[in-house]
Write a protein that holds these residues in place. Structure first.
Motif, PDB file in Angstrom:
ATOM      1  N   THR A   1     -53.892  -6.524  50.061  1.00 31.89           N
ATOM      2  CA  THR A   1     -52.999  -6.955  51.133  1.00 31.89           C
ATOM      3  C   THR A   1     -53.240  -6.179  52.415  1.00 31.89           C
ATOM      4  O   THR A   1     -53.213  -6.757  53.516  1.00 31.89           O
ATOM      5  N   HIS A   2     -53.476  -4.880  52.319  1.00 29.07           N
ATOM      6  CA  HIS A   2     -53.637  -4.016  53.485  1.00 29.07           C
ATOM      7  C   HIS A   2     -55.067  -3.471  53.498  1.00 29.07           C
ATOM      8  O   HIS A   2     -55.380  -2.513  52.786  1.00 29.07           O
ATOM      9  N   LEU A   3     -55.923  -4.087  54.310  1.00 24.27           N
ATOM     10  CA  LEU A   3     -57.344  -3.744  54.315  1.00 24.27           C
ATOM     11  C   LEU A   3     -57.803  -3.301  55.692  1.00 24.27           C
ATOM     12  O   LEU A   3     -57.446  -3.911  56.706  1.00 24.27           O
ATOM     13  N   THR A   4     -58.603  -2.244  55.722  1.00 19.62           N
ATOM     14  CA  THR A   4     -59.324  -1.878  56.932  1.00 19.62           C
ATOM     15  C   THR A   4     -60.586  -2.734  57.021  1.00 19.62           C
ATOM     16  O   THR A   4     -60.965  -3.404  56.054  1.00 19.62           O
ATOM     17  N   GLN A   5     -61.252  -2.697  58.158  1.00 17.37           N
ATOM     18  CA  GLN A   5     -62.517  -3.430  58.274  1.00 17.37           C
ATOM     19  C   GLN A   5     -63.540  -2.869  57.294  1.00 17.37           C
ATOM     20  O   GLN A   5     -64.362  -3.617  56.741  1.00 17.37           O
TER      21      GLN A   5
ATOM     22  N   ASP B   1     -54.734 -11.466  54.064  1.00 18.00           N
ATOM     23  CA  ASP B   1     -55.452 -12.334  54.988  1.00 18.00           C
ATOM     24  C   ASP B   1     -56.710 -12.859  54.295  1.00 18.00           C
ATOM     25  O   ASP B   1     -57.784 -12.268  54.379  1.00 18.00           O
ATOM     26  N   ALA B   2     -56.571 -13.982  53.606  1.00 16.61           N
ATOM     27  CA  ALA B   2     -57.707 -14.556  52.898  1.00 16.61           C
ATOM     28  C   ALA B   2     -58.805 -14.991  53.860  1.00 16.61           C
ATOM     29  O   ALA B   2     -59.998 -14.867  53.561  1.00 16.61           O
ATOM     30  N   ARG B   3     -58.396 -15.500  55.024  1.00 13.83           N
ATOM     31  CA  ARG B   3     -59.388 -15.986  55.985  1.00 13.83           C
ATOM     32  C   ARG B   3     -60.356 -14.875  56.382  1.00 13.83           C
ATOM     33  O   ARG B   3     -61.576 -15.096  56.495  1.00 13.83           O
ATOM     34  N   ARG B   4     -59.816 -13.701  56.609  1.00 11.11           N
ATOM     35  CA  ARG B   4     -60.648 -12.566  57.005  1.00 11.11           C
ATOM     36  C   ARG B   4     -61.687 -12.237  55.922  1.00 11.11           C
ATOM     37  O   ARG B   4     -62.857 -11.988  56.223  1.00 11.11           O
ATOM     38  N   LEU B   5     -61.254 -12.264  54.669  1.00 18.19           N
ATOM     39  CA  LEU B   5     -62.161 -11.966  53.566  1.00 18.19           C
ATOM     40  C   LEU B   5     -63.216 -13.051  53.396  1.00 18.19           C
ATOM     41  O   LEU B   5     -64.402 -12.765  53.225  1.00 18.19           O
TER      42      LEU B   5
END
Length: 395
Positions: free
Chosen positions: A257-261, A290-294
């Motif tokens: 849920t909480h991811l850095t780049q 943020d599934a889109r980011r992944l």
């Protein structure tokens, strides 16, 4: 052995681009032929246009309905007793979620009989099956003693081969003042008692549970006993869980849920699947991953229920698909793919999550013309027929 043909499928998701259109390998006006041994080991033998389907011993007319691979739920916690309705009610009234509520379930689970725990697992596996789930992983983690963790896994193993040792769910209440001693227990006598019943080892790497150093010690101990790591990672805040999962070659990092780049890049550059569990955010009123980011970064994404009594009490993969499409930036195609082939990859299974020759004959028929209806019609029980290993479970 007999053969079955499911014909007149309006739209078939194969998850095999070599068989059909796009990443989902979509085939219109399709048919599927599979063996049925009666023991749940039947395999798919043919997939293609209905007009070209070979003869079979029995035929099932899909009447234009859509078909998809059985869902692969790669993250659940089904071996438990008790009820946390009051906690949920309080949370919906403004109380924040923390990991501490797990202790309530631990007390109830320790007090429950084997028969009661087995009946609960059977109930939830059956409930999931009626919603199209044909492969399910489940964990220990509500016993937190060598005896109770081992019996949880023994009971789980009677229902699924995908069992996960999660003695490191939280520090057991009796070790609250000495977490180091509990880690010694988890990596020693508890691991020895549990390893014969488990395929995976997991740890809740989170504030209020286990830090990065403790998690590494627990996961590497499990690896030495032949268990494959998966990690509860980065659910409640930024932390070391995702990086640790990638470092150790874990099959999956779950929650994310909480991811850095740097976390996103690590997942995208590895074989570790990012398993997203929107039921937890829905039930705790938390920020969705943020599934889109992944996906845009190239990470492999799975979508699962996280069924548990405290933070995500649902066995419905279709519900999770609808939430992922609405709130996590996934398209309907991506969400269905993540809930089928994505889950299979999170379990390192090549025989499920797809409808193609050689795969296990797991098939869900929808009372709808397209898989898109899983997101388009949220809350509607669309699964009308299920075969698992060629056995008609719901037909």
């Amino acid at each position: 052995m007999t053969t079955t043909v499911v014909t007149n499928i309006g739209s078939l998701v194969t998850n095999d681009p070599a068989l059909g259109e796009g990443p989902l390998g979509l085939i219109k006006d399709a048919a599927v032929v599979f063996d049925s041994t009666g023991t749940g080991t039947g395999k798919i033998t043919w997939v293609g246009p209905a007009t070209h389907a070979p003869a079979a011993d029995t035929a099932y007319d899909a009447r234009g309905r859509a078909a998809i691979p059985g869902f692969v739920d790669s993250h659940s916690h089904l071996v438990f007793a008790g009820d946390r309705t009051q906690e949920f009610n309080a949370r919906m009234s403004g109380k924040p979620y923390t990991a501490g509520g797990i202790r309530t379930t631990v007390a109830a689970t320790r007090a429950a009989s084997d028969a009661d725990l087995d009946a609960n697992v059977r109930r939830y596996v059956s409930e999931a099956l009626r919603q199209g789930t044909t492969t399910i992983e489940t964990k220990s983690g509500y016993g937190l003693t060598p005896h109770d963790e081992a019996r949880a896994l023994r009971i789980a193993a009677a229902h699924t081969p995908e069992t996960t040792y999660l003695g490191a769910h939280i520090v057991a209440p009796e070790y609250a003042d000495d977490p180091a001693a509990y880690v010694e227990l988890v990596t020693g006598p508890m691991l020895e008692a549990c390893a014969p019943y488990a395929r995976w080892v997991d740890v809740f790497c989170e504030r209020g549970a286990f830090d990065g150093d403790q998690a590494r010690e627990i996961l590497t101990a499990g690896q030495k006993r032949g268990l494959i790591p998966r990690v509860h990672a980065n659910q409640l805040g930024h932390g070391p869980g995702v990086q640790l999962a990638v470092e150790l070659g874990a099959a999956s990092a779950d929650h994310c849920t909480h991811l850095t780049q740097a976390d996103v890049d690590a997942l995208a550059g590895s074989g570790t699947v990012a398993t997203l569990l929107p039921g937890a955010e829905f039930s705790t009123k938390a920020e969705y991953p943020d599934a889109r980011r992944l996906l845009d970064a190239g990470a492999t994404v799975a979508l699962s229920t996280d069924c548990n009594p405290g933070s995500s009490f649902t066995t419905s993969v279709p519900f999770c698909i609808a939430v992922a499409v609405r709130d996590m930036g996934m398209t309907p195609d991506e969400a269905v793919h993540a809930a089928t082939l994505g889950g299979a990859k999170a379990l390192r299974r090549a025989d499920v999550g797809r409808i193609s020759p050689g795969a296990r004959a797991d098939l869900a028929l929808l009372d709808a013309p397209s898989h898109v209806h899983l997101a388009y019609r949220p809350g509607v029980p669309l699964v009308s027929a299920v075969w698992r290993g060629g056995v008609p479970e719901l037909v």
